[in-house]
Design a protein around this motif. Structure first.
Motif, short mmCIF file in Angstrom:
data_model
loop_
_atom_site.label_atom_id
_atom_site.label_comp_id
_atom_site.label_asym_id
_atom_site.label_seq_id
_atom_site.Cartn_x
_atom_site.Cartn_y
_atom_site.Cartn_z
N THR A 41 0.85 -1.19 0.00
CA THR A 41 0.00 0.00 0.00
C THR A 41 0.89 1.25 0.00
O THR A 41 2.11 1.13 0.04
CB THR A 41 -0.90 0.05 1.26
OG1 THR A 41 -0.06 0.30 2.39
CG2 THR A 41 -1.66 -1.25 1.45
N GLU A 42 0.24 2.41 -0.01
CA GLU A 42 0.99 3.67 0.05
C GLU A 42 1.84 3.76 1.32
O GLU A 42 2.81 4.50 1.38
CB GLU A 42 0.03 4.87 -0.04
CG GLU A 42 -0.24 5.35 -1.45
CD GLU A 42 -1.15 4.43 -2.24
OE1 GLU A 42 -1.80 3.57 -1.63
OE2 GLU A 42 -1.21 4.57 -3.48
N ASP A 47 1.44 -2.90 4.49
CA ASP A 47 0.54 -1.81 4.85
C ASP A 47 1.00 -1.06 6.10
O ASP A 47 0.20 -0.57 6.89
CB ASP A 47 -0.90 -2.34 5.06
CG ASP A 47 -1.92 -1.21 5.11
OD1 ASP A 47 -1.63 -0.12 4.59
OD2 ASP A 47 -3.00 -1.42 5.70
N TRP A 68 -0.92 -6.27 -4.49
CA TRP A 68 -1.08 -4.84 -4.82
C TRP A 68 -2.37 -4.35 -4.19
O TRP A 68 -3.45 -4.90 -4.46
CB TRP A 68 -1.12 -4.69 -6.34
CG TRP A 68 -1.02 -3.28 -6.85
CD1 TRP A 68 0.09 -2.67 -7.32
CD2 TRP A 68 -2.08 -2.33 -6.96
NE1 TRP A 68 -0.20 -1.38 -7.71
CE2 TRP A 68 -1.53 -1.15 -7.49
CE3 TRP A 68 -3.44 -2.34 -6.65
CZ2 TRP A 68 -2.29 0.00 -7.74
CZ3 TRP A 68 -4.20 -1.21 -6.87
CH2 TRP A 68 -3.62 -0.05 -7.42
N ASP A 69 -2.30 -3.33 -3.31
CA ASP A 69 -3.51 -2.87 -2.60
C ASP A 69 -3.44 -1.35 -2.39
O ASP A 69 -3.73 -0.85 -1.31
CB ASP A 69 -3.61 -3.60 -1.26
CG ASP A 69 -4.99 -3.45 -0.62
OD1 ASP A 69 -5.95 -3.13 -1.35
OD2 ASP A 69 -5.09 -3.63 0.60
N GLN A 70 -3.07 -0.63 -3.45
CA GLN A 70 -2.90 0.82 -3.31
C GLN A 70 -4.23 1.56 -3.42
O GLN A 70 -5.17 1.09 -4.06
CB GLN A 70 -1.89 1.31 -4.36
CG GLN A 70 -0.48 0.88 -4.00
CD GLN A 70 0.58 1.43 -4.94
OE1 GLN A 70 1.37 0.67 -5.48
NE2 GLN A 70 0.61 2.74 -5.12
N LYS A 71 -4.28 2.73 -2.76
CA LYS A 71 -5.52 3.50 -2.73
C LYS A 71 -5.38 4.83 -3.46
O LYS A 71 -6.37 5.48 -3.77
CB LYS A 71 -5.91 3.79 -1.27
CG LYS A 71 -6.01 2.54 -0.38
CD LYS A 71 -7.25 1.72 -0.70
CE LYS A 71 -7.45 0.58 0.28
NZ LYS A 71 -6.45 -0.49 0.17
N HIS A 73 -2.16 5.93 -5.73
CA HIS A 73 -1.45 5.87 -7.02
C HIS A 73 -1.92 4.64 -7.79
O HIS A 73 -1.26 3.61 -7.79
CB HIS A 73 0.05 5.83 -6.79
CG HIS A 73 0.55 6.98 -5.96
ND1 HIS A 73 0.62 8.27 -6.45
CD2 HIS A 73 0.97 7.06 -4.68
CE1 HIS A 73 1.07 9.08 -5.51
NE2 HIS A 73 1.29 8.36 -4.42
N ASP A 76 0.32 2.67 -10.34
CA ASP A 76 1.61 2.13 -9.92
C ASP A 76 1.80 0.66 -10.30
O ASP A 76 0.86 -0.13 -10.26
CB ASP A 76 1.75 2.25 -8.39
CG ASP A 76 2.82 3.27 -8.02
OD1 ASP A 76 3.42 3.86 -8.93
OD2 ASP A 76 3.05 3.45 -6.81
N ILE A 121 5.67 5.10 -5.16
CA ILE A 121 5.91 4.88 -3.72
C ILE A 121 7.24 4.15 -3.50
O ILE A 121 7.42 3.42 -2.53
CB ILE A 121 4.74 4.09 -3.07
CG1 ILE A 121 4.55 2.73 -3.75
CG2 ILE A 121 3.46 4.89 -3.13
CD1 ILE A 121 3.62 1.80 -2.98
#
Ligand SMILES: [Cu+2]
Length: 314
Positions: A41-42, A47, A68-71, A73, A76, A121
């Motif tokens: 994550t970011e 996380d 992959w669990d980005q909120k 970007h 990415d 990130i």
């Protein structure tokens, strides 16, 4: 004396290094891997901000899945590489979220995991660590006793933890327990022990946290560091009729933080702690002071008052 100790210490460290290098990689002990999922994550790996470590024992079959669990970007992409093992994932992104490494951790040591792409990130994906404890180090108690090798099926542990923290800041240590076939072990008690040394006594191992595994075999130990420096910890799973015990060493580097033991005494230390020592010192010196004052007072009374009273009597 100091120099001699330093020399001795250096010798032991070198010898340990030589033994570790010389040790033959153990064959895979189990058919099924210990499974670790690492959300990306970011915040960073797992996380969470700050670097983290994955700890396993040499010879373990390990499965690490990056998710992959980005909120933020959403464009990415990442490719993860593991130094020393020459492993590289496929690219993961919003539409293809998971990539898995499945490998035998046959090399002992500390290996860096990082993203190989210049992503948004990147700063938080530069340095996670895979720490592989040598197979021969600190064999679990009861693994081989007078009665011969433990015939119970082996159990295995994998730990996901931060590299370090600050004194007084709670650390979450995630422990996965699995059986010889790689199936999660639920409802098992996991104990975190810390080796501590008090005032020149022999080092003691004290329990500092414990937790019970859930259905997924995962328990989260909540460790509150009270001392700075590199802390020697051990994560332990008891054996029972169905499985042999397991343990895995874990090192955390603790920096300065609020002095927690000024507020409350260290937990789990039998008999000796700072409060007790302070209380004894205050009591002993206080008593000596009072006694001294009395002695002085009596001596003065004897010198000044004594003859005067005799004179009055006469
Ligand atoms: Cu990346």
């Amino acid at each position: 004396m100091r120099r001699l100790l330093l020399l001795l210490f250096t010798g032991v460290v070198l010898l340990t290094g030589v033994l570790a290098v010389g040790a033959r990689p153990a064959a895979a002990q189990t058919a099924e891997p210990v499974k670790i999922r690492v959300p990306i994550t970011e915040q960073g790996f797992n996380d969470k901000p700050g670097n983290f470590t994955i700890n396993v024992r040499q010879g373990q079959l390990v499965e690490i899945t990056f998710v992959w669990d980005q909120k933020i970007h959403m464009g990415d992409e990442h490719v993860f590489v593991l130094d020393g093992y020459n492993l590289e994932t496929k690219t993961i992104n919003a539409s293809d979220r998971e990539a898995t490494w499945s490998f035998v951790a046959d090399k002992a040591g500390t290996f860096r995991i990082k993203c190989d792409l210049e992503c948004e990130i990147h700063d938080v994906l530069k340095s996670a660590l895979l720490i592989v404890t040598p197979a021969g180090a600190a064999a679990p108690a009861g693994a081989a006793g007078a009665t011969g090798p433990d015939s119970r099926p082996k159990s295995q542990l994998a730990i996901v933890a931060p590299v370090g923290s600050a004194r007084g800041s709670q650390v979450d240590i995630s422990v996965t327990a699995s059986d010889a076939k790689g199936a999660p072990i639920p409802a098992a008690r996991i104990v975190l022990a810390e080796t501590v040394q008090f005032y020149g006594l022999d080092p003691q191992t004290v329990e500092v946290a414990s937790a019970t595994t859930g259905k997924d075999g995962v328990a989260v130990l909540q460790y509150l560091p009270r001392r700075t420096g590199e802390r020697a910890l051990k994560v332990m799973l008891d054996g029972n009729a169905a499985r042999a015990p397991s343990s895995l060493d874990l090192k955390l580097t603790i920096g300065d933080g609020p002095a927690t033991y000024l507020v409350e005494p260290p937990a789990g230390i039998p008999g000796v702690n700072r409060f007790l020592v302070s209380a004894i010192i205050v009591t002993v010196w206080g008593t000596m002071f009072i006694v001294t004052m009395h002695v002085v007072a009596i001596a003065r009374a004897g010198r000044n008052g004594g003859p005067g009273e005799e004179a009055r009597d006469a």
